[in-house]
Write an enzyme that holds these catalytic residues in place. Structure first.
Site, PDB file in Angstrom:
ATOM      1  N   ARG A 102       0.650  -1.259   0.044  1.00 26.01           N
ATOM      2  CA  ARG A 102      -0.025  -0.086   0.071  1.00 26.01           C
ATOM      3  C   ARG A 102       0.845   1.296   0.002  1.00 26.01           C
ATOM      4  O   ARG A 102       2.136   1.167   0.145  1.00 26.01           O
ATOM      5  CB  ARG A 102      -1.112   0.133   1.247  1.00 26.01           C
ATOM      6  N   GLU A 143      -3.494   7.359   7.186  1.00 29.35           N
ATOM      7  CA  GLU A 143      -1.916   7.311   7.782  1.00 29.35           C
ATOM      8  C   GLU A 143      -0.928   7.879   6.525  1.00 29.35           C
ATOM      9  O   GLU A 143      -0.047   7.361   6.311  1.00 29.35           O
ATOM     10  CB  GLU A 143      -1.459   6.529   8.336  1.00 29.35           C
ATOM     11  N   GLU A 191      -8.199   4.013  15.432  1.00 26.11           N
ATOM     12  CA  GLU A 191      -7.742   2.840  15.272  1.00 26.11           C
ATOM     13  C   GLU A 191      -7.079   2.513  17.003  1.00 26.11           C
ATOM     14  O   GLU A 191      -6.411   3.143  17.354  1.00 26.11           O
ATOM     15  CB  GLU A 191      -6.790   2.481  14.530  1.00 26.11           C
ATOM     16  N   MET A 199      -1.940 -12.013  11.419  1.00 24.52           N
ATOM     17  CA  MET A 199      -1.751 -12.292  12.860  1.00 24.52           C
ATOM     18  C   MET A 199      -2.199 -11.157  13.649  1.00 24.52           C
ATOM     19  O   MET A 199      -1.592 -11.040  14.788  1.00 24.52           O
ATOM     20  CB  MET A 199       0.061 -12.510  12.840  1.00 24.52           C
TER      21      MET A 199
HETATM   22  C1  GAL Z   1      -2.295   1.036  11.046  1.00 25.96           C
HETATM   23  C2  GAL Z   1      -3.077   1.178   9.635  1.00 25.96           C
HETATM   24  C3  GAL Z   1      -4.322  -0.163   9.448  1.00 25.96           C
HETATM   25  C4  GAL Z   1      -3.536  -1.362   9.742  1.00 25.96           C
HETATM   26  C5  GAL Z   1      -3.043  -1.223  11.293  1.00 25.96           C
HETATM   27  C6  GAL Z   1      -2.532  -2.355  11.790  1.00 25.96           C
HETATM   28  O1  GAL Z   1      -1.141   1.662  10.947  1.00 25.96           O
HETATM   29  O2  GAL Z   1      -3.815   2.428   9.782  1.00 25.96           O
HETATM   30  O3  GAL Z   1      -4.763  -0.005   8.199  1.00 25.96           O
HETATM   31  O4  GAL Z   1      -2.628  -1.670   9.070  1.00 25.96           O
HETATM   32  O5  GAL Z   1      -1.883  -0.056  11.603  1.00 25.96           O
HETATM   33  O6  GAL Z   1      -1.905  -2.394  13.086  1.00 25.96           O
END
Ligand code: GAL
Length: 652
Positions: free
Chosen positions: A103, A142, A317, A367
């Protein structure tokens, strides 16, 4: 309010309605979807397949959930990369194109990508800009993650040349500003300037700084175009946010990046980030926090995001269990998912969303834990989310603008760039220096606001701490002048001019009007070779970075072993000429807080405090019961004066 990140495209459609109903039952309000779904939304240029997303949004909305829609520009699909290969970035170390298959494979300088990204963003906003279930938008994902700010692409080179021409006007001015007479580096025209990579040894720091400034502006320009595309089509009330990476580590100026947003979001992975941070710490320092994260790291990021946000920010998140990307990926201690959630609210969040709903059994993140296991059974985080969802009602309205803290910590992306560019000593790392000052303040139980240099409105703060302002600009100097609190400058402040030369009259250059000193020499030492410094009869460690200063009308606060000044004060301003041990910083800041009338509560390592409105939150990061430093009259909203292991107490 709570939410979750969900990828309907990863699961059979027959599961969606049940998932939505379970989300609702768990007490969630928001669901973020869509941010990596471009290939499923547009099969080839202009051939849209919105219907599945229509149904996903409808299903979630029908269950009473609100949707946060991510625009999918972090993952340009294969057909797009094949059709427009010039969108791909070029690695600044190898010179190789960074290709398709993960990505963030796009170049912020690519005009082609700007057009394509704006096109898909606008198309999505047109389709869902008046959808009643869509509460708001997340741009991209991000930005700058995975070292993507800098690219060595032909597009970046062409734009950088134009940027230099616009900044310097004529090539003689650029040669003079950068000092290109050194090593015969003078140019005859802007077209001769390459990107500062792939040379035999180091390139001119002024050249590299110019490229950093340019690259940051490219990211901001890209992002602003996306925001504008959404705004053109979204109904009033739909907000726009972005999940940034704080503070000052990705090469983009976060203050500029977030200026057009309604509020700022942040992705909180305390274990992963702490593992990265403390990779080299001895086991006895690290192990106590292996399953909780460092007591101050998430808080630093929370405070940083709050400083950038217009009012309350979002945790977009939240880590719910082991992640997959840190050097080591332990599971959180029992209670920590709830703990981190309440901590985010204490530091000014309005919503916390968990990443992700269900652990996905395939591809890169198989994982990485979710709230559900891949077999659809709740993971250990589930019950903690249930608990916190029930507790939210006790906390009252958290969408309000968080109050100002008594202390401002000034952070500065340019100082991070200066440190990256001029690695005068391996022991000096700007993020670590900021973190050390922040830790010292937080260990005194003080609430801290992070404010960005240049943007900084510093009036009203009783104490202003600037761990480093390597290249303070006029706006920052003026904000400091207009402030009325005590000011602490860390070493390396005022070291450079705006074009990366040594400050006029020696450092701290323009900060000399606060502290009349001259740094006449700088030395850097190995991190394990501390030398002594005395402060108020105590001996402390001083190392990594040490300046020899000549002082004018100043009061000497601390001295090196030879009696020469290591920290000085003039009026309300203090200059610390060296990196020190933690104990020195704590002791100095404790005295300054007392003088500035800031209430302190010295705390053990595993306990932290934070106030929001009339609530005080106390966090226990240890596996033992600890006693909350609550006043006699405290009325407990959550927990009690005996805070359970990894628990939280909240009182009025
Ligand atoms: C973040 C990202 C998510 C996912 C996550 C995993 O940095 O925005 O798409 O990859 O980490 O911890």
């Amino acid at each position: 309010m709570l939410g979750v990140c969900y990828y309907p495209e990863h699961w059979p459609e027959t599961m969606w309605a049940h998932d939505a109903q379970r989300m609702k039952e768990l007490g969630l309000t928001y669901v973020r979807i869509g941010e990596f779904a471009w290939a499923r939304i547009e099969k080839s240029e202009g051939r849209f397949t919105w219907e599945w997303m229509d149904r996903a949004i409808e299903t979630l909305g029908a269950a009473g959930l609100k949707v946060v829609l991510g625009t999918p520009t972090a993952t340009p699909p294969k057909w797009l990369c094949e059709k427009y290969p010039d969108i791909l970035p070029v690695d600044i170390h190898s010179g190789l194109t960074r290709g398709f298959g993960s990505r963030r494979h796009y170049d912020f300088s690519s005009e082609t990508y700007l057009v394509q990204a704006e096109r898909i963003t606008a198309a999505m906003a047109e389709r869902y800009g008046s959808n009643p279930h869509v509460a708001g938008w997340q741009t991209d994902n991000e930005l700058c993650c995975h070292d993507t700010t800098l690219s060595a692409s032909p597009a970046a080179r062409a734009k950088f040349r134009a940027w230099c021409a616009a900044r310097y006007g004529n090539i003689e001015a650029l040669n003079a500003a950068w000092g290109n007479v050194f090593w015969s580096m003078e140019y005859d025209s802007f077209d001769q300037i390459d990107l500062p990579f792939f040379t035999v040894c180091e390139t001119n720091p002024a050249h590299r700084l110019a490229y950093r400034r340019f690259a940051s502006e490219q990211v901001v320009r890209f992002h602003d175009v996306m925001i504008a595309a959404i705004r053109r089509h979204s109904r009033p009330g739909q907000w726009i946010t972005h999940n940034i990476i704080p503070p000052a580590t990705t090469g983009v100026d976060n203050a500029a990046l977030t200026r057009q947003l309604d509020f700022v979001s942040y992705d909180n992975y305390p274990l992963g980030f702490s593992d990265q941070l403390m990779a080299k710490a001895p086991a006895d320092e690290w192990q106590p926090f292996m399953r909780t994260g460092h007591p101050d790291l998430a808080a630093l990021n929370f405070d940083s995001v709050r400083g950038l946000s217009n009012g309350a920010w979002w945790g977009m998140e939240q880590q719910p269990g082991p992640v997959n990307w840190a050097p080591h990926n332990p599971r959180p201690a029992p209670g920590m998912v709830r703990h981190w959630t309440l901590q985010a609210f204490a530091h000014g969040a309005a919503c916390v969303a968990y990443f992700r709903w269900r652990q996905v059994p395939f591809a890169q993140e198989q994982m990485h834990a979710g709230l559900l296991r891949p077999d659809d059974v709740p993971s250990p985080a589930w019950a903690e989310v249930e608990q916190v969802a029930a507790e939210m009602a006790l906390l009252g309205d958290l969408s309000t603008v968080p109050e100002k803290a008594p202390v401002a910590l000034v952070i500065d992306p340019v100082s991070a760039w200066v440190d990256d560019i001029e690695r005068q000593g391996a022991g000096y790392r700007y993020p670590a220096v900021v973190f050390q000052y922040y830790r010292a303040l937080r260990s005194l139980g003080v609430d801290v606001d992070l404010v960005s240099a240049g943007e900084a409105k510093l009036d009203g703060y009783r104490l202003i701490v600037a761990p480093c302002l390597a290249m303070p600009d006029e706006a920052t100097v003026n904000a400091l002048k207009a402030s009325n609190g005590m000011i602490v400058f860390g070493p390396r402040s005022g070291a450079k001019t705006q074009e990366f030369s040594i400050s006029a009259g020696l450092p701290p250059g323009p900060l000399r009007e606060f502290v009349p000193i001259k740094a006449i020499a700088v030395e850097t030492l190995r991190p394990d070779c501390d030398e002594p410094l005395s402060y108020q009869g105590e001996v402390h460690g001083s190392g990594k970075w040490r300046e020899t200063i000549e002082v004018g009308e100043c009061c000497v606060l601390a001295v090196y072993e030879d009696g020469s000044p290591a920290a000085v004060r003039s009026g309300r301003s203090i200059y610390i000429a060296t990196l020190t041990d933690d104990a020195f910083l704590k002791s100095l800041l404790l005295n300054l807080c007392a003088e500035a009338n800031i209430a302190i509560t010295p705390l053990p390592d595993a306990v932290r405090l934070r106030r929001r409105g009339d609530l005080t939150f106390a966090f226990n990061l240890s596996g033992e019961v600890v006693h909350a430093p609550a006043p006699q009259a405290a009325s407990f909203v959550i927990g009690s004066a005996d805070i359970e292991p990894y628990g939280v107490a909240v009182w009025r």
